[in-house]
Design a protein around this motif. Structure first.
Motif, PDB file in Angstrom:
ATOM      1  N   THR A 107     -14.658  17.354  10.708  1.00 24.33           N
ATOM      2  CA  THR A 107     -15.539  16.448   9.956  1.00 24.33           C
ATOM      3  C   THR A 107     -14.917  16.119   8.614  1.00 24.33           C
ATOM      4  OG1 THR A 107     -16.705  18.268   8.927  1.00 24.33           O
ATOM      5  CG2 THR A 107     -17.632  17.408  10.966  1.00 24.33           C
ATOM      6  N   CYS A 108     -13.626  16.378   8.512  1.00 20.99           N
ATOM      7  CA  CYS A 108     -12.931  16.227   7.243  1.00 20.99           C
ATOM      8  C   CYS A 108     -12.471  14.772   7.089  1.00 20.99           C
ATOM      9  CB  CYS A 108     -11.723  17.158   7.276  1.00 20.99           C
ATOM     10  SG  CYS A 108     -11.000  17.529   5.699  1.00 20.99           S
ATOM     11  N   PHE A 109     -12.399  14.268   5.867  1.00 18.14           N
ATOM     12  CA  PHE A 109     -11.634  13.071   5.520  1.00 18.14           C
ATOM     13  C   PHE A 109     -11.753  11.921   6.521  1.00 18.14           C
ATOM     14  CE2 PHE A 109      -7.576  11.318   3.636  1.00 18.14           C
ATOM     15  CZ  PHE A 109      -8.031  11.336   2.347  1.00 18.14           C
ATOM     16  N   SER A 110     -10.693  11.621   7.268  1.00 23.34           N
ATOM     17  CA  SER A 110     -10.707  10.470   8.178  1.00 23.34           C
ATOM     18  C   SER A 110     -11.785  10.623   9.238  1.00 23.34           C
ATOM     19  CB  SER A 110      -9.363  10.302   8.879  1.00 23.34           C
ATOM     20  OG  SER A 110      -8.317  10.430   7.976  1.00 23.34           O
ATOM     21  N   GLN A 112     -14.617  12.243   8.978  1.00 17.91           N
ATOM     22  CA  GLN A 112     -15.935  12.005   8.372  1.00 17.91           C
ATOM     23  C   GLN A 112     -16.237  10.507   8.375  1.00 17.91           C
ATOM     24  OE1 GLN A 112     -16.066  12.501   4.153  1.00 17.91           O
ATOM     25  NE2 GLN A 112     -18.272  12.295   4.036  1.00 17.91           N
ATOM     26  N   LEU A 113     -15.233   9.718   7.972  1.00 14.15           N
ATOM     27  CA  LEU A 113     -15.465   8.282   7.823  1.00 14.15           C
ATOM     28  C   LEU A 113     -15.620   7.574   9.155  1.00 14.15           C
ATOM     29  CD1 LEU A 113     -13.071   7.278   4.950  1.00 14.15           C
ATOM     30  CD2 LEU A 113     -15.445   7.963   4.847  1.00 14.15           C
ATOM     31  N   THR A 114     -15.082   8.153  10.216  1.00 10.23           N
ATOM     32  CA  THR A 114     -15.159   7.461  11.496  1.00 10.23           C
ATOM     33  C   THR A 114     -16.179   8.117  12.426  1.00 10.23           C
ATOM     34  OG1 THR A 114     -13.205   8.708  12.079  1.00 10.23           O
ATOM     35  CG2 THR A 114     -12.877   6.409  11.512  1.00 10.23           C
ATOM     36  N   CYS A 147      -9.406  19.235   8.488  1.00 11.64           N
ATOM     37  CA  CYS A 147      -8.479  18.319   9.161  1.00 11.64           C
ATOM     38  C   CYS A 147      -7.532  19.036  10.113  1.00 11.64           C
ATOM     39  CB  CYS A 147      -7.669  17.562   8.122  1.00 11.64           C
ATOM     40  SG  CYS A 147      -6.445  16.472   8.854  1.00 11.64           S
ATOM     41  N   LEU A 148      -7.467  18.548  11.330  1.00 18.10           N
ATOM     42  CA  LEU A 148      -6.619  19.164  12.349  1.00 18.10           C
ATOM     43  C   LEU A 148      -5.319  18.388  12.546  1.00 18.10           C
ATOM     44  CD1 LEU A 148      -9.309  20.163  14.994  1.00 18.10           C
ATOM     45  CD2 LEU A 148      -8.044  21.671  13.494  1.00 18.10           C
ATOM     46  N   GLY A 149      -5.047  17.425  11.711  1.00 21.47           N
ATOM     47  CA  GLY A 149      -3.779  16.711  11.809  1.00 21.47           C
ATOM     48  C   GLY A 149      -3.740  15.727  12.956  1.00 21.47           C
ATOM     49  N   ALA A 150      -4.848  15.080  13.233  1.00 25.08           N
ATOM     50  CA  ALA A 150      -4.866  14.049  14.262  1.00 25.08           C
ATOM     51  C   ALA A 150      -5.751  12.906  13.781  1.00 25.08           C
ATOM     52  CB  ALA A 150      -5.383  14.613  15.579  1.00 25.08           C
ATOM     53  N   CYS A 151      -5.626  12.594  12.493  1.00 30.79           N
ATOM     54  CA  CYS A 151      -6.551  11.680  11.836  1.00 30.79           C
ATOM     55  C   CYS A 151      -6.463  10.259  12.381  1.00 30.79           C
ATOM     56  CB  CYS A 151      -6.283  11.668  10.346  1.00 30.79           C
ATOM     57  SG  CYS A 151      -5.750  13.257   9.721  1.00 30.79           S
ATOM     58  N   GLY A 152      -5.327   9.921  12.999  1.00 35.98           N
ATOM     59  CA  GLY A 152      -5.179   8.586  13.561  1.00 35.98           C
ATOM     60  C   GLY A 152      -6.009   8.402  14.819  1.00 35.98           C
ATOM     61  N   TYR A 166      -9.357  13.464  21.667  1.00 35.87           N
ATOM     62  CA  TYR A 166      -9.287  12.427  20.645  1.00 35.87           C
ATOM     63  C   TYR A 166     -10.359  11.355  20.787  1.00 35.87           C
ATOM     64  CZ  TYR A 166      -4.503  14.265  20.453  1.00 35.87           C
ATOM     65  OH  TYR A 166      -3.402  15.065  20.371  1.00 35.87           O
TER      66      TYR A 166
END
Ligand SMILES: Cc1cc2nc3c(=O)[nH]c(=O)nc-3n(C[C@H](O)[C@H](O)[C@H](O)COP(=O)(O)O)c2cc1C
Ligand code: SF4
Ligand code: FES
Lengths: 224, 430
Positions: A107-110, A112-114, A147-152, A166
């Motif tokens: 639910t972190c960063f990217s 959260q926004l998506t 963040c798990l490093g798959a923000c894309g 994903y």
């Protein structure tokens, strides 16, 4: 004894909790010992291998109660306090028993926004538990992670410290839960570069489009 | 318009080549760059080539790589030396190293070996975050193939150089990406960052000379050897040359990793990523991972993705993990989650960081829930002053920058939430 020690601010863990595993269970097999020996040989001192051995122990026992940590310490011939310290420093080492499947929702960063928070809330409702809890049947533990490093490919989650799932939508979550209940773990999915998608019949663009239902306001993070 | 990135539309990808069949040893040229260095160059020459290429670290700090290698003390046969490859990648908004490991693991492994040769290291510890379990399995498989082909290990390709690569699996702690913390973690301790100096080159893992580089940085090295330092230096922005893996996420149509020259216009990258989702307007950009200052949409005109241009615009390059936020984004809720991240990940060694990150989270939460006063904003800014530059590692600074800049640049958003609560209190009293 000072008042602080008598009345700690934070509840201290049980000094001698009842063990979860019997003496007979608490052994590494010959094959496991060989793996440990190989790890130890890769570092100047045996300490270096402790993280690998903790991973091995967690795979074997499911979680890391004190008696398992003691076993690791004995095996590597390092202080128990050090093993305890390492095990409690990292979030992926489970200090208590978890469900058969652990769902780590980012639910972190990217994410959260998506819509990562939406996914988490959806799962909370679906499984009728809060983040951090385990279902009554012991099947699922739901966790919120950084963040798990798959923000894309956000929003995403990880199943039991293993495969990533994903571009989540409610439909995908439903399918995942059904599959896991039937004992089917998701496999490794390779993430295509967006630049390659046309050429490779990539798997992502359609997914991304369907997550637009979550393009709503990022809701404030209220999970507790 | 001519940009620093030059003719980027026709740019050919070199770090993440368009491969149809991933992970096959044969398609990566069988470590030709490594063979060439081992036959023709002294370690010193390799370092000089990398220096000349202008390669800068891709891990966030942007330190010149060749220069870093040259800090290693003179070789003493009795003292082992090590390289650490940093594949911890936990900075929110960053996902390039994972893509690299998936697409092109051998280029990274070859880069590691060339670096090992340049700094005369006995071995490299490849630290990968524990969450990347699948990628660790992948790397281990590929590494085993490379060992089998005698591309790693003893007497590599029969050319007299021996070097090992050892994969180390993390277990979920952002702080392990910090170089000294990573070393503590490797040594099997709680990963508390160390006070510098001594720097890793003097005293690194187990007190031995150590160099630490990001996975992406090392993957650039074989390219520099193969195609020349001048070729590399000519790509993109002159002060920070080379290919960059831009990890684009957030409210864009086609998020993902894009490889382009450095110095791309932010606006071009947004267009490349398919523009904003749902035709919404851009509100803000975080250009390099959660730790770097956020830029308002009106601040990005003509700004390019290199350290100088971003510095002038009031931000930093960081990891080039770019997050685009659309007009509907609630900046307070956004900052609240970022604050929680740093609070959760602070290792707790230094009081300003351990306590400060907690206070920040509490204050932003209070504002977000409509219980805040405008005074809280100044308190938050003062907290940032108290945290920056007063701690063992840079996590405290990384936690303070987004707070300071999000508040300063979106003050109206914050005040709107604060005032609500004052009005609510007043009307309740009336
Ligand atoms: C709190 C913190 C977290 C960091 N996390 C990472 C990381 O996840 N990956 C990384 O490569 N570098 C990370 N770094 C930067 C490293 O300390 C180091 O500068 C970098 O790995 C050096 O490699 P480079 O010169 O190739 O960039 C972090 C730094 C700090 C202060
Ligand atoms: S600044 Fe924070 S994370 Fe870094 S050493 Fe201090 S307490 Fe730990
Ligand atoms: S923010 Fe969720 S994976 Fe990075």
């Amino acid at each position: 004894m000072t008042d602080f020690i008598k009345n700690p601010v934070v509840a201290l863990p049980e000094r001698n909790p009842a063990p979860h595993f019997s003496e007979q269970e608490l052994v590494f097999s010959a094959e496991e010992k060989a793996r440990i020996a190989r790890w130890v040989s890769q570092y100047p001192t045996p300490d270096g291998a402790v993280m690998w051995v903790l991973w091995l122990a967690q795979e074997k026992f499911g979680f890391l109660p004190p008696e398992v940590l003691r076993l690791v310490a004995t095996e590597l011939d390092i202080p128990y306090a050090q093993v305890y310290g390492v095990a409690t420093f990292y979030t992926q080492y489970f200090k208590e028993k978890k469900g058969t499947y652990v769902l780590d929702v980012c639910t972190c960063f990217s994410c959260q926004l998506t819509g990562g928070c939406d996914i988490l809330h959806y799962l909370e409702e679906k499984l009728a538990i809060h983040a951090g809890e385990t279902t009554a049947d012991g099947c699922f533990t739901l966790q919120e992670v950084e963040c798990l490093g798959a923000c894309g490919s956000a929003p995403m989650l990880q199943v039991s410290n293993g495969p990533f799932v994903y571009c989540l939508t409610k439909k995908k979550v439903d399918a995942l839960i059904a599959a896991l209940r039937a004992g089917r773990m998701p496999g490794f999915t390779s993430v295509t570069l967006p630049q390659d998608e046309d050429e490779m019949g990539g798997n992502r663009r359609t997914d991304v489009e369907s997550t637009i239902e979550y393009a709503a306001l990022p809701i404030a993070v209220r999970t507790r | 318009m001519a940009t620093k990135a030059g003719n980027w539309q026709s740019y050919q990808r070199v770090l993440l080549p368009p491969v149809k069949d991933l992970h096959k040893l044969s398609i990566y040229g069988d470590y030709a760059a490594l063979r060439s260095v081992l036959t023709h160059n002294s370690p010193r020459e390799v370092t000089d080539i990398v220096k000349r290429s202008g390669l800068k670290g891709r891990g966030g700090a942007g330190f010149p790589t060749g220069l870093k290698w040259s800090f290693m003390p003179p070789v003493d046969p009795a003292v082992p030396r090590y390289l650490c490859c940093n594949g911890d990648e936990s900075e929110p908004g960053t996902f390039k190293d994972r893509q690299l490991m998936e697409y092109n693991p051998h280029q990274m492994l070859e880069g590691i070996l060339i670096a090992n040769y340049a700094i005369s290291a006995k071995a490299c510890y490849l630290y990968i975050r524990g969450e990347f379990a699948d990628w660790i399995t992948l790397i281990e498989t590929e590494l085993a193939k490379a060992y089998e082909a005698n591309l790693v290990g003893k007497n590599i390709m029969g050319l007299g150089f021996s070097s090992d690569i050892i994969v180390h699996k993390g277990a979920g702690a952002y702080i392990c990406g910090e170089e000294t913390s990573l070393m503590e973690s490797l040594e099997g301790k709680r990963a508390y960052p160390r006070i510098k100096p001594p720097f890793p080159a003097q005293s690194g893992i187990w007190g031995y000379p150590t160099t630490i580089n990001n996975a992406d940085t090392l993957a650039c090295v074989p390219l520099i050897i193969e195609r020349g330092a001048d070729w590399f230096a000519s790509i993109g922005a002159p002060t920070h040359p080379g290919p960059i893996l831009y990890g684009i996420s957030g409210h864009v149509n086609r998020p993902g990793v894009y490889e382009y020259p450095s110095g791309m216009l932010i606006t071009d990258l947004l267009a490349v990523a398919g523009g904003m989702r749902g035709g919404k307007k851009l509100k803000a950009v975080v250009p390099g991972g959660a730790s770097v200052p956020v830029l308002r949409a009106d601040m990005i005109e003509g700004v390019t993705m290199d350290a100088d241009s971003l510095h002038k615009a009031g931000s930093m390059l960081g990891t080039a993990g770019m997050l685009f936020l659309d007009e509907d984004t609630d900046m307070v809720a956004f900052l609240r989650r970022v604050a929680r991240f740093y609070h959760h990940e602070s290792c707790g060694q230094c009081t300003p960081c351990r306590e400060g990150t907690g206070w920040i989270e509490n204050l932003v939460t209070r504002i977000d829930e409509g219980q805040g006063n405008t005074r809280d904003l100044d308190l938050l800014l003062e907290l940032c002053d108290q945290m920056e530059g007063r701690t063992v590692c840079a996590l405290a600074d990384a936690a303070a920058w987004p707070v300071r800049n999000t508040i300063n640049r979106f003050r109206a958003d914050f005040e709107a939430k604060c005032r609500q609560s004052v009005w609510a209190a007043q009307s309740a009293a009336a």
